[in-house]
Design an enzyme around this catalytic site. Sequence first.
Site, PDB file in Angstrom:
ATOM      1  N   THR A 185       0.877  -1.173   0.000  1.00  0.00           N
ATOM      2  CA  THR A 185       0.000   0.000   0.000  1.00  0.00           C
ATOM      3  C   THR A 185       0.908   1.216   0.000  1.00  0.00           C
ATOM      4  O   THR A 185       1.928   1.231   0.693  1.00  0.00           O
ATOM      5  CB  THR A 185      -0.893   0.076   1.256  1.00  0.00           C
ATOM      6  N   GLU A 331      -5.340  -3.990   2.361  1.00  0.00           N
ATOM      7  CA  GLU A 331      -5.262  -4.894   3.510  1.00  0.00           C
ATOM      8  C   GLU A 331      -6.429  -5.876   3.566  1.00  0.00           C
ATOM      9  O   GLU A 331      -6.431  -6.808   4.351  1.00  0.00           O
ATOM     10  CB  GLU A 331      -5.241  -4.077   4.817  1.00  0.00           C
ATOM     11  N   LYS A 439     -11.915  18.581  12.508  1.00  0.00           N
ATOM     12  CA  LYS A 439     -12.427  18.718  13.875  1.00  0.00           C
ATOM     13  C   LYS A 439     -12.708  20.190  14.140  1.00  0.00           C
ATOM     14  O   LYS A 439     -11.791  20.964  14.334  1.00  0.00           O
ATOM     15  CB  LYS A 439     -11.419  18.158  14.879  1.00  0.00           C
ATOM     16  N   TRP A 444     -17.177  16.712  14.426  1.00  0.00           N
ATOM     17  CA  TRP A 444     -16.498  16.257  13.210  1.00  0.00           C
ATOM     18  C   TRP A 444     -17.243  16.713  11.962  1.00  0.00           C
ATOM     19  O   TRP A 444     -18.463  16.631  11.894  1.00  0.00           O
ATOM     20  CB  TRP A 444     -16.434  14.722  13.183  1.00  0.00           C
TER      21      TRP A 444
HETATM   22  P1  ADP Z   1      -3.835   2.824  -1.166  1.00  0.00           P
HETATM   23  O1  ADP Z   1      -3.924   2.680   0.314  1.00  0.00           O
HETATM   24  O2  ADP Z   1      -2.702   2.142  -1.820  1.00  0.00           O
HETATM   25  O3  ADP Z   1      -4.088   4.231  -1.637  1.00  0.00           O
HETATM   26  P2  ADP Z   1      -6.241   1.296  -1.133  1.00  0.00           P
HETATM   27  O4  ADP Z   1      -7.064   0.836  -2.272  1.00  0.00           O
HETATM   28  O5  ADP Z   1      -5.770   0.285  -0.173  1.00  0.00           O
HETATM   29  O6  ADP Z   1      -5.083   2.045  -1.793  1.00  0.00           O
HETATM   30  O7  ADP Z   1      -7.028   2.442  -0.392  1.00  0.00           O
HETATM   31  C1  ADP Z   1      -8.039   2.119   0.493  1.00  0.00           C
HETATM   32  C2  ADP Z   1      -8.774   3.348   0.927  1.00  0.00           C
HETATM   33  O8  ADP Z   1      -9.446   3.964  -0.193  1.00  0.00           O
HETATM   34  C3  ADP Z   1      -9.878   3.046   1.899  1.00  0.00           C
HETATM   35  O9  ADP Z   1      -9.402   2.890   3.198  1.00  0.00           O
HETATM   36  C4  ADP Z   1     -10.785   4.271   1.724  1.00  0.00           C
HETATM   37  O10 ADP Z   1     -10.311   5.380   2.462  1.00  0.00           O
HETATM   38  C5  ADP Z   1     -10.661   4.592   0.257  1.00  0.00           C
HETATM   39  N1  ADP Z   1     -11.802   4.016  -0.447  1.00  0.00           N
HETATM   40  C6  ADP Z   1     -11.882   2.809  -1.031  1.00  0.00           C
HETATM   41  N2  ADP Z   1     -13.086   2.623  -1.582  1.00  0.00           N
HETATM   42  C7  ADP Z   1     -13.823   3.734  -1.326  1.00  0.00           C
HETATM   43  C8  ADP Z   1     -15.169   4.156  -1.617  1.00  0.00           C
HETATM   44  N3  ADP Z   1     -15.999   3.398  -2.311  1.00  0.00           N
HETATM   45  N4  ADP Z   1     -15.562   5.372  -1.170  1.00  0.00           N
HETATM   46  C9  ADP Z   1     -14.726   6.162  -0.485  1.00  0.00           C
HETATM   47  N5  ADP Z   1     -13.453   5.828  -0.181  1.00  0.00           N
HETATM   48  C10 ADP Z   1     -13.003   4.635  -0.590  1.00  0.00           C
END
Ligand code: ADP
Length: 541
Positions: A185, A331, A439, A444
């Site tokens: 990641t 993850e 915040k 929030w």
């Molecule tokens: P990286 O961490 O490499 O940028 P990831 O695909 O693991 O790529 O990222 C995951 C994150 O992307 C999630 O924890 C979330 O914050 C965001 N995310 C994934 N899908 C969605 C979604 N449908 N809507 C909003 N945020 C999303």
Amino acid sequence: MNGLMMDMPLTITSIMNFANKVHGDQEVVSVTADNPLHRCTYRQLFSRARQLANALKSLGAEQGDCIATLAWNDHRHIELYYGISSSGMICHTINPRLFEEQLEYIINHAEDQWVFVDLMFVPLLEKLQDKLPGVKGFVVLTGESHMPNTNLRNAHCYETLIAAESDQFEFPELDENQASALCYTSGTTGNPKGVLYSHRSTVLHCYAAALPDVFNISVNDTMMPIVPMFHVNGWGNAYSCFMIGAKMVLPGPKMGDGETLCNLINREKVNKSAGVPTIWMALLQYLETSGESVPSLESLVVGGAACPVSIMKAFEEKHNVWMHNAWGMTEMSPLGTFNSLSTAQKQLPEEELDIIRQKAGRPIFGVDMKIVDANDKELPWDGESSGAVKVRGPWITNRYFKAEESNLDADGWFETGDVATIDSSSFMNITDRTKDVIKSGGEWISSIELENCAVDHPQVTEAAVVGISHPRWTERPLLLVIPQEPGSISAAEMLAWFDGKVASWWIPSDVVFVESLPHTATGKLSKKDIREEFKHHQWTE
Ligand code: ADP
């Protein structure tokens, strides 16, 4: 007492053998860097995967070795997925858009033995190779006629390499818990972290992904996964489609090109596809300007980032294509939730439907989920209480690759870093990343909700909202906007747009018009960079 059932390991090899035997005539269509249209059957593809397995053996690769790929979505990348993992090696898919220092770090950290590289990334590796002492050699994913004159050490041409090998190969019996693939990641702080998938986690995720209220894949479907295979196993499509026997269409390096996507959809009669919001914006824009249509297309999956409802509605109203929002992360292999509406939900009045279709959807069986407050107390699923999302399940990581310690809390839950509400229909709505939530005065504010609202304005191309320190309120939201055309909208007009759409105290305290916004290697807004750039923003009272 144990059940009296056979103990057959859940392996990627078993998906391959099944697909080869049961759906051998099904097609895989690819655009590659060296061929605008390549067609083969599953049977031909797996025959080449066996040649590749022999080639890996000839190169001296052994079980447990990490073998890297820097490649687009095409048939060769699928051959690598199956040839490497089924040989008991680890298929390490690398995102070529990472910064050079990150590429260097992850290739060395994973101790990659060989790197299989697409033609267009050869110059990148030529530049980096001296910093990758552990890599024994490089295999360029092309045939002899396109093989570049490269100074990569121990360079091989993929087609020549596999052509020299037999297509008979006895794959080893593997333990289902053995590692199969590795994906880092990008993260916004510190070094990238490796997520190490197992055969078992992959097969279980593959079953779940194919379910009717998830990707809903059938043998009658033609699926075009656009999400890159270097991004969390392309959301599992390269496994699920083969398990089901669906036709696959792979756009290779042309994944961001609306015209190519449109032509592929129409020629191959693609009915399902999956990708991040920016891909769908590009396709929609192409359809608008060209006047083309995509009559075969039925549904799209969008995930990785929030998708504006205006895009979802444009696909539905102009092209009769339904968009499903999905949420997950590296993850989590990646699937966590999926938005598949019930018939009753689909009949809701438009305003209510607009709200619900934007949500990330229900958890998928296999993913246990909860939201908690700052004291780790579980919050109700009332659609109002917003808390940190925690998950557990058989395709969720329990420790990063080579990390000393588990990444779970004391009760065995993984904290996703996302903040969400969950409503009484079990639909999750991501309101923010834990580190991006604003915040203000002890409450929030969701930056994502404000961004979604801003991009629905017809004069807005892209928007970001970050929390910037404020003498009275701790933080206040600052809105950054890329306008369709410079000067096409004033600050007052922009802020007035939020009236009645969000709580009055959520309305950004200021707006700055910009020409561009920074993104991470996976295409997400880089809020960290934006906060840094605007940390001294002067609020006008
Ligand atoms: P990286 O961490 O490499 O940028 P990831 O695909 O693991 O790529 O990222 C995951 C994150 O992307 C999630 O924890 C979330 O914050 C965001 N995310 C994934 N899908 C969605 C979604 N449908 N809507 C909003 N945020 C999303």
